[in-house]
Design a protein around this motif. Structure first.
Motif, short mmCIF file in Angstrom:
data_model
loop_
_atom_site.label_atom_id
_atom_site.label_comp_id
_atom_site.label_asym_id
_atom_site.label_seq_id
_atom_site.Cartn_x
_atom_site.Cartn_y
_atom_site.Cartn_z
N ALA A 10 0.84 -1.21 0.00
CA ALA A 10 0.00 0.00 0.00
C ALA A 10 0.87 1.26 0.00
O ALA A 10 0.59 2.21 -0.74
N ALA A 11 1.92 1.26 0.80
CA ALA A 11 2.82 2.42 0.83
C ALA A 11 3.54 2.57 -0.51
O ALA A 11 3.73 3.69 -0.99
N LEU A 12 3.93 1.46 -1.11
CA LEU A 12 4.59 1.51 -2.42
C LEU A 12 3.65 2.08 -3.48
O LEU A 12 4.06 2.87 -4.32
N ARG A 13 2.38 1.68 -3.42
CA ARG A 13 1.41 2.21 -4.38
C ARG A 13 1.25 3.72 -4.23
O ARG A 13 1.19 4.45 -5.21
N SER A 14 1.19 4.18 -3.00
CA SER A 14 1.07 5.63 -2.75
C SER A 14 2.28 6.37 -3.29
O SER A 14 2.15 7.40 -3.95
N PHE A 15 3.46 5.86 -3.00
CA PHE A 15 4.68 6.50 -3.47
C PHE A 15 4.75 6.48 -4.99
O PHE A 15 5.10 7.49 -5.62
N ALA A 16 4.37 5.36 -5.58
CA ALA A 16 4.41 5.23 -7.04
C ALA A 16 3.45 6.21 -7.70
O ALA A 16 3.78 6.84 -8.71
N ARG A 17 2.24 6.36 -7.15
CA ARG A 17 1.28 7.31 -7.72
C ARG A 17 1.80 8.74 -7.63
O ARG A 17 1.59 9.54 -8.54
N ALA A 18 2.47 9.04 -6.54
CA ALA A 18 3.03 10.39 -6.39
C ALA A 18 4.15 10.63 -7.40
O ALA A 18 4.28 11.73 -7.93
N LEU A 19 4.92 9.61 -7.67
CA LEU A 19 6.01 9.76 -8.62
C LEU A 19 5.51 9.80 -10.07
O LEU A 19 5.93 10.63 -10.85
N CYS A 20 4.60 8.91 -10.39
CA CYS A 20 4.18 8.70 -11.78
C CYS A 20 3.00 9.55 -12.21
O CYS A 20 2.93 9.98 -13.35
N GLY A 21 2.05 9.74 -11.33
CA GLY A 21 0.84 10.48 -11.70
C GLY A 21 -0.27 9.57 -12.16
O GLY A 21 -1.37 9.64 -11.66
N GLY A 22 -0.02 8.70 -13.12
CA GLY A 22 -1.05 7.81 -13.65
C GLY A 22 -1.12 6.50 -12.90
O GLY A 22 -0.11 5.97 -12.45
N ARG A 23 -2.33 5.97 -12.79
CA ARG A 23 -2.54 4.73 -12.03
C ARG A 23 -1.86 3.54 -12.70
O ARG A 23 -1.23 2.72 -12.03
N GLU A 24 -1.99 3.42 -14.02
CA GLU A 24 -1.41 2.26 -14.71
C GLU A 24 0.11 2.27 -14.61
O GLU A 24 0.73 1.24 -14.33
N GLU A 25 0.70 3.43 -14.83
CA GLU A 25 2.15 3.55 -14.74
C GLU A 25 2.62 3.27 -13.31
O GLU A 25 3.65 2.63 -13.09
N ALA A 26 1.85 3.72 -12.33
CA ALA A 26 2.20 3.49 -10.92
C ALA A 26 2.15 2.00 -10.59
O ALA A 26 3.04 1.48 -9.92
N GLU A 27 1.11 1.31 -11.08
CA GLU A 27 1.00 -0.13 -10.83
C GLU A 27 2.16 -0.88 -11.47
O GLU A 27 2.70 -1.82 -10.89
N ASP A 28 2.54 -0.46 -12.68
CA ASP A 28 3.69 -1.09 -13.34
C ASP A 28 4.97 -0.87 -12.53
O ASP A 28 5.78 -1.80 -12.38
N LEU A 29 5.11 0.33 -11.99
CA LEU A 29 6.30 0.64 -11.19
C LEU A 29 6.32 -0.20 -9.91
O LEU A 29 7.38 -0.70 -9.52
N VAL A 30 5.17 -0.40 -9.28
CA VAL A 30 5.11 -1.25 -8.08
C VAL A 30 5.51 -2.67 -8.44
O VAL A 30 6.30 -3.30 -7.73
N GLN A 31 4.99 -3.18 -9.56
CA GLN A 31 5.35 -4.54 -9.98
C GLN A 31 6.84 -4.67 -10.26
O GLN A 31 7.48 -5.64 -9.84
N GLU A 32 7.40 -3.69 -10.97
CA GLU A 32 8.84 -3.71 -11.23
C GLU A 32 9.63 -3.70 -9.93
O GLU A 32 10.63 -4.41 -9.79
N THR A 33 9.17 -2.89 -8.99
CA THR A 33 9.86 -2.78 -7.70
C THR A 33 9.83 -4.11 -6.96
O THR A 33 10.84 -4.57 -6.43
N LEU A 34 8.66 -4.74 -6.93
CA LEU A 34 8.54 -6.03 -6.24
C LEU A 34 9.39 -7.10 -6.91
O LEU A 34 10.03 -7.91 -6.22
N LEU A 35 9.43 -7.10 -8.24
CA LEU A 35 10.28 -8.07 -8.94
C LEU A 35 11.75 -7.85 -8.60
O LEU A 35 12.48 -8.80 -8.34
N ARG A 36 12.17 -6.59 -8.60
CA ARG A 36 13.56 -6.28 -8.24
C ARG A 36 13.85 -6.68 -6.79
O ARG A 36 14.93 -7.17 -6.48
N ALA A 37 12.91 -6.41 -5.91
CA ALA A 37 13.11 -6.74 -4.49
C ALA A 37 13.28 -8.25 -4.32
O ALA A 37 14.14 -8.70 -3.55
#
Length: 157
Positions: A10-37
């Protein structure tokens, strides 16, 4: 602080939305982050700040994606699916949209500091470690970012 990655989504989603602006791009960023983690889980040290570690990964992926986008022309600005089909009618929705827009209009270094400290609730110390700058710089960025938001939203104080 939990060492379970799933507790921080949930915190990652909030941070991603703040960085990206768009919901789809934010969700992709969260997924990329989790894969990297998961891929680099061996580099995480038990007992350290898991959320900070994940946010650092996300921030690095975000900047990498920006560099990639500068080299690519995808035509995303012309995509009709990116625009809302019907605007919200409730006042709270409009205010939320105004706040989101004002947050997106902040310079990135102020936006990051505001989101990390005020939205995600991280301490100034953790934010300074995450953003790799002095604690005074974080405090200054949060204060200036907050004042910029107030000015954009027409609040006095």
């Amino acid at each position: 602080m939990s060492d379970n990655i799933l507790d921080h989504i949930a915190a990652l989603r909030s941070f991603a939305r703040a960085l990206c602006g768009g919901r789809e791009e934010a969700e992709d960023l969260v997924q990329e982050t989790l894969l990297r983690a998961i891929e680099y889980s061996s580099t995480y040290r038990e007992g350290t700040n898991m959320r900070g570690w994940l946010c650092t990964i996300m921030r690095n992926r975000f900047y990498t994606n920006i560099k990639k986008r500068r080299r690519e022309n995808t035509g995303a600005e012309d995509c009709a699916s990116a625009s809302a089909s019907t605007p919200g009618t409730q006042e709270w929705h409009i205010q939320g949209c105004e706040l989101s827009k004002a947050l997106q209009d902040l310079p990135l270094h102020y936006r990051e500091a505001v989101v990390i400290v005020l939205v995600m609730g991280e301490s100034y110390i953790d934010a300074s470690r995450l953003m790799e700058c002095d604690i005074g710089t974080i405090k200054s960025r949060v204060n200036r970012g907050r004042n910029m938001l107030k000015a954009k939203l027409g609040e006095v104080g």
